[in-house]
Scaffold this active site. Structure first.
Site, PDB file in Angstrom:
ATOM      1  N   LEU A   1       1.505  -6.322   9.040  1.00 12.66           N
ATOM      2  CA  LEU A   1       0.562  -6.864   8.051  1.00 12.66           C
ATOM      3  C   LEU A   1       1.021  -6.687   6.611  1.00 12.66           C
ATOM      4  O   LEU A   1       0.203  -6.680   5.698  1.00 12.66           O
ATOM      5  CB  LEU A   1      -0.823  -6.206   8.216  1.00 12.66           C
ATOM      6  CG  LEU A   1      -1.396  -6.121   9.629  1.00 12.66           C
ATOM      7  CD1 LEU A   1      -2.758  -5.453   9.593  1.00 12.66           C
ATOM      8  CD2 LEU A   1      -1.499  -7.502  10.260  1.00 12.66           C
ATOM      9  N   CYS A   2       2.321  -6.540   6.379  1.00 11.01           N
ATOM     10  CA  CYS A   2       2.837  -6.321   5.024  1.00 11.01           C
ATOM     11  C   CYS A   2       2.162  -5.124   4.369  1.00 11.01           C
ATOM     12  O   CYS A   2       1.850  -5.135   3.175  1.00 11.01           O
ATOM     13  CB  CYS A   2       2.668  -7.567   4.147  1.00 11.01           C
ATOM     14  SG  CYS A   2       3.683  -8.955   4.665  1.00 11.01           S
ATOM     15  N   ASN A   3       1.908  -4.089   5.173  1.00  4.60           N
ATOM     16  CA  ASN A   3       1.234  -2.886   4.670  1.00  4.60           C
ATOM     17  C   ASN A   3       1.940  -1.659   5.242  1.00  4.60           C
ATOM     18  O   ASN A   3       1.414  -0.988   6.127  1.00  4.60           O
ATOM     19  CB  ASN A   3      -0.237  -2.907   5.092  1.00  4.60           C
ATOM     20  CG  ASN A   3      -1.077  -1.910   4.321  1.00  4.60           C
ATOM     21  OD1 ASN A   3      -0.696  -0.763   4.164  1.00  4.60           O
ATOM     22  ND2 ASN A   3      -2.223  -2.357   3.845  1.00  4.60           N
TER      23      ASN A   3
END
Length: 832
Positions: A396-398
């Protein structure tokens, strides 16, 4: 208990979806807060305005240009008003997306004469994390560290770098991973606590996730970020734009910006003297380089109006999504397997705590089976896609949030990378830990039925109502020695697929077909490569490839491809490609094109014929080129088999609990232990794929029992289909899981392991229609260790070199109808 306003709002949204969002009538949209869709009325209004009003480049004095300028400034003011931002205190800069806004701030920080320090919260999006590469020194802070900073501590006191008078702190108003919200007062409190410091602290707030369902009120004196970035499509659904809001007291950090583009300067002197005067009245005039996307800004103004009319205030949206989030969390928490273990491991916290800042409408979780093993994200996504459920899975690009939720230490993440994990890869469970999560997010258009349907989906496919039993299946071993005349099996069909993922060519009965080291002759020697991405096309994203029917004409020396779909204007019915290497059709100046096939980087020969490439591009409606990957290549011009015996096929009298031990095999110590995988061309994993028709029949019975429509052998795109010989006992369904070797006629084949399946089996090979079966039933009946298997990978097992004395060994072939015998493992233990 649901709030009193929820039923009324819910009913209004259901009516709205019926008329305004036909594209999700049969879909369940749980991605990007459920708001990234365009309303029909908004799109109709935009289309009408584009065909009735002329807008021109705003950098001109013409009437159409001035009309654009006026509309842009009106939209800018409307957007500032939406965020409660006083134009006297804030300016708004239109950018391509939220990341582009972050980069503008980073450019300003980079220009500071003494450099800058950077601190970012661990829940930040990757785009904010990336800013650290430009700073003198950077730190990743958790909640406790931020509070300590607010209380007076200096997190950079131990920095080995030179002292800087400028510090930037970035954080998210709401984590886009698990919905956790962070104090909007951090900005003001941090600057207040360090007001007497020589170093000035600036704050950058990422409000993209928060503002999708809640109102950020910048008129609130307790909120004072210097920079705020937004992703506008997440709020209004259309268009794809971002915005950077800058507090006027922080505008001076952009004064040293060097680059300028068209529209951001009043005058430019070139030639003997180089000088320019940047625009100075408004900050946005200096930062909006080049021609603004004025048509998109007009679309934004229209979308904002529709959003207000359809949903009212953001407070209504927030109240509704809070209720839906709690309903989803509660529903997932109540799901249990038959032994009482939870189905979901949930990372989103409930916001019922009075001290909590609340939870946004993003629920992240992973799935476990009744034995405590993790379910793979790739398998979950395949089923969700078939059920038209739009969710997001993975990291999640996290990176910070994922590492915290999954307890992944830095060394583990580096280890995962070293063993092949990449963003989007299917190896989503490594050493007993998931590498990502499932995220379902809710928004203004989400309804109660969406939540209930999603919970029902999880229950239907991932909750085990009966516990798995360990059973030992015995296979008769004497069948390997049965004479040909008494063999229980025979070859039902042989098929090759000359162009990867296109239709198959059935080998006629009585025709001996050559077996090569890479597989059956002419199988998957060509592929179609997307001109933009360089990836090989497949039916998963382009089902119409099934309608490209190949024919091998050896008399003419041609591969003839016929398109069986609806006639496309300007596209011939068929195209002919020489089987021999024709240099006039291959680019001699750049003979190879770089591409990716099943995760492998390959170098293939590119066809330059406009007629050939035009035929495929027009037939599929996708810009693509034909490439060839002939046998005998080296390096990037060759590939190797990846197939292996799966755990549910391994010899064992006691099956280990899935996930009980990390799958980290030690490296082989000697040459005798080294694996020697066979070469393949463009097939996914192995030289040859085999399917047993009795297993197809058993699967079809399960499909019909569930009310579905049976599928044919062709759905599985096997090279070889085996069947029971007439009047013989044959083998039971799924017996192929226990086969060690297969003999067809005079040729021996080694079983390499079960074939892992994806939703491509749901593409009807005759019509190119995509349906739910057979993958849905396979997921319920043939799932082992969280993955779905059907069919067996094989490779030809030629005799030793000293035995190369006969025609059969020098030119190995197989035929339809030939007798088949199998060598089975003595015992195989599986879950079922």
């Amino acid at each position: 208990m649901e709030p009193s306003n929820v039923p009324k709002y819910n009913a209004a949204v259901e009516a709205l979806r019926e008329t305004e969002y036909p594209m999700i009538k049969n879909s369940l949209y749980l991605d990007h807060a459920g708001t990234t869709l365009c309303a029909k009325s908004a799109m109709d209004n935009f289309a009408s305005e584009m065909t009735s009003v002329l807008y021109g480049n705003p950098h001109s004095a013409s009437p159409s240009s001035q009309r654009s300028t006026s509309r842009i400034e009106d939209t800018r003011m409307n957007l500032l008003s939406f965020f409660g931002a006083d134009p006297a205190q804030y300016d708004l800069v239109f950018v391509a997306n939220a990341t582009a806004g972050v980069k503008l701030v980073v450019d300003a920080m980079r220009s500071q004469p003494e450099g800058w320090y950077y601190a970012y919260h661990q829940a930040c999006h990757t785009s904010l994390v990336g800013a650290r590469e430009e700073a003198l020194h950077s730190l990743c802070l958790d909640d406790e560290s931020v509070q300590s900073w607010i209380d007076g501590a200096d997190p950079f006191s131990d920095s080995p770098h030179q002292h800087s008078t400028t510090t930037l702190f970035s954080y998210s108003a709401q984590s886009h991973m698990d919905g956790k919200r962070y104090p909007l007062s951090w900005s003001k409190n941090l600057k207040k606590a360090h007001a007497s410091s020589e170093s000035r602290i600036f704050t950058l707030l990422d409000a993209s996730s928060f503002c999708a369902t809640s109102r950020l009120n910048l008129s609130d004196p307790s909120i004072s970020p210097d920079f705020v970035v937004f992703s506008l499509y997440k709020i209004f659904g259309f268009p794809d734009l971002g915005a950077l809001v800058v507090r006027r007291s922080a505008e001076h950090v952009f004064d040293r910006r060097k680059y300028f583009g068209g529209g951001t300067v009043d005058i430019v002197v070139c030639g003997k003297e180089q000088w320019h005067a940047p625009k100075s009245h408004f900050l946005h005039e200096r930062l909006e380089d080049g021609t603004l996307p004025f048509h998109s800004i007009v679309a934004l103004d229209i979308a904002m109006g529709f959003h207000q009319k359809a949903f009212g205030s953001m407070d209504r949206v927030s109240s509704h999504t809070v209720y839906l989030t709690q309903r989803l969390l509660q529903g997932l928490k109540t799901l249990q397997h038959a032994n009482g273990t939870p189905v979901c491991s949930i990372y989103t916290e409930s916001s019922s705590d009075t001290d909590s800042l609340g939870t946004g409408p993003a629920v992240s979780f992973n799935l476990e089976n009744s034995l405590g093993a993790w379910m793979g994200l790739a398998e979950f996504e395949k089923l969700a896609n078939l059920k038209e459920i739009h969710v997001r899975t993975g990291g999640l690009c996290n990176p910070g949030g994922i590492a915290s939720a999954l307890s992944l230490q830095p060394w583990e993440m580096k280890r995962n990378f070293s063993v092949g994990f990449r963003c989007g890869a299917e190896n989503d469970i490594i050493s007993g830990k998931p590498t990502g999560v499932i995220r379902a997010s809710l928004g203004a258009m989400s309804t109660i039925s969406d939540v209930d349907r999603f919970i029902g989906f999880i229950e239907e496919f991932f909750r085990e109502s009966t516990l798995p039993n360990t059973r030992t299946v015995n296979f008769d071993t004497h069948e390997a020695n049965i004479p040909k005349s008494q063999a229980p099996l025979r070859v039902k069909a042989i098929t090759v697929y000359p162009v990867k993922s296109c239709g198959g060519f059935s080998i006629p009965s009585g025709v001996p077909w050559e077996i090569r080291p890479e597989g059956l002759a002419w199988d998957r020697e060509w592929c179609l490569i997307h001109q933009g991405s360089g990836h090989a096309l497949s039916q998963k994203r382009c089902p119409r490839m099934a309608l490209l029917q190949p024919k091998l004409d050896f008399e003419q020396g041609l591969l003839i491809i016929k398109y069986r779909g609806k006639r496309v204007q300007g596209c011939p019915d068929q195209i002919s490609i020489p089987l021999s290497a024709n240099p006039s059709l291959v680019d001699t100046g750049f003979q190879h094109v770089q591409s990716r096939v099943c995760g492998d980087h390959i170098s293939a020969q590119m066809y330059t014929s406009d007629d050939i490439n035009g035929f495929f591009s027009k037939a599929l409606g996708v810009p693509c080129i034909l490439a060839r990957f002939p046998p005998g290549g080296l390096g990037a011009s060759s590939r190797f088999s990846k197939a292996q015996i799966q755990r549910h096929q391994q010899l064992s009298t006691m099956h280990k609990l899935p996930g009980s031990f990390p799958e980290m095999p030690s490296p082989p110590d000697s040459d005798s232990e080294q694996q020697n995988p066979g070469k393949i061309l463009l097939s996914n994993e192995s030289p040859i794929l085999m399917v047993y028709s009795t297993s197809v029949d058993a699967l079809n019975k399960d499909i019909r029992d569930r009310g579905g429509k049976a599928v044919t052998d062709s759905a599985f795109r096997a090279n070889i289909v085996l069947e029971q010989a007439g009047g013989s006992k044959g083998q039971q369904a799924f017996a192929e899981d226990g086969w060690a070797a297969v003999r067809i006629g005079r040729q021996n084949f080694k079983a390499l392991g079960a074939c892992r399946r994806c939703q491509m089996v749901c593409v009807d090979q005759e019509t190119a229609e995509k349906k739910e079966e057979p993958y849905v039933t396979l997921a319920k009946t043939r799932r082992f260790d969280g993955k779905v298997y059907f069919g067996v990978h094989m490779r030809h097992d030629p005799p030793a070199e000293s035995d190369h004395t006969s025609k059969e060994t020098q030119y190995p072939t197989i035929e339809v109808g030939e007798a088949v015998t199998v060598e089975a493992r003595d015992k195989i233990t599986c879950l079922g």
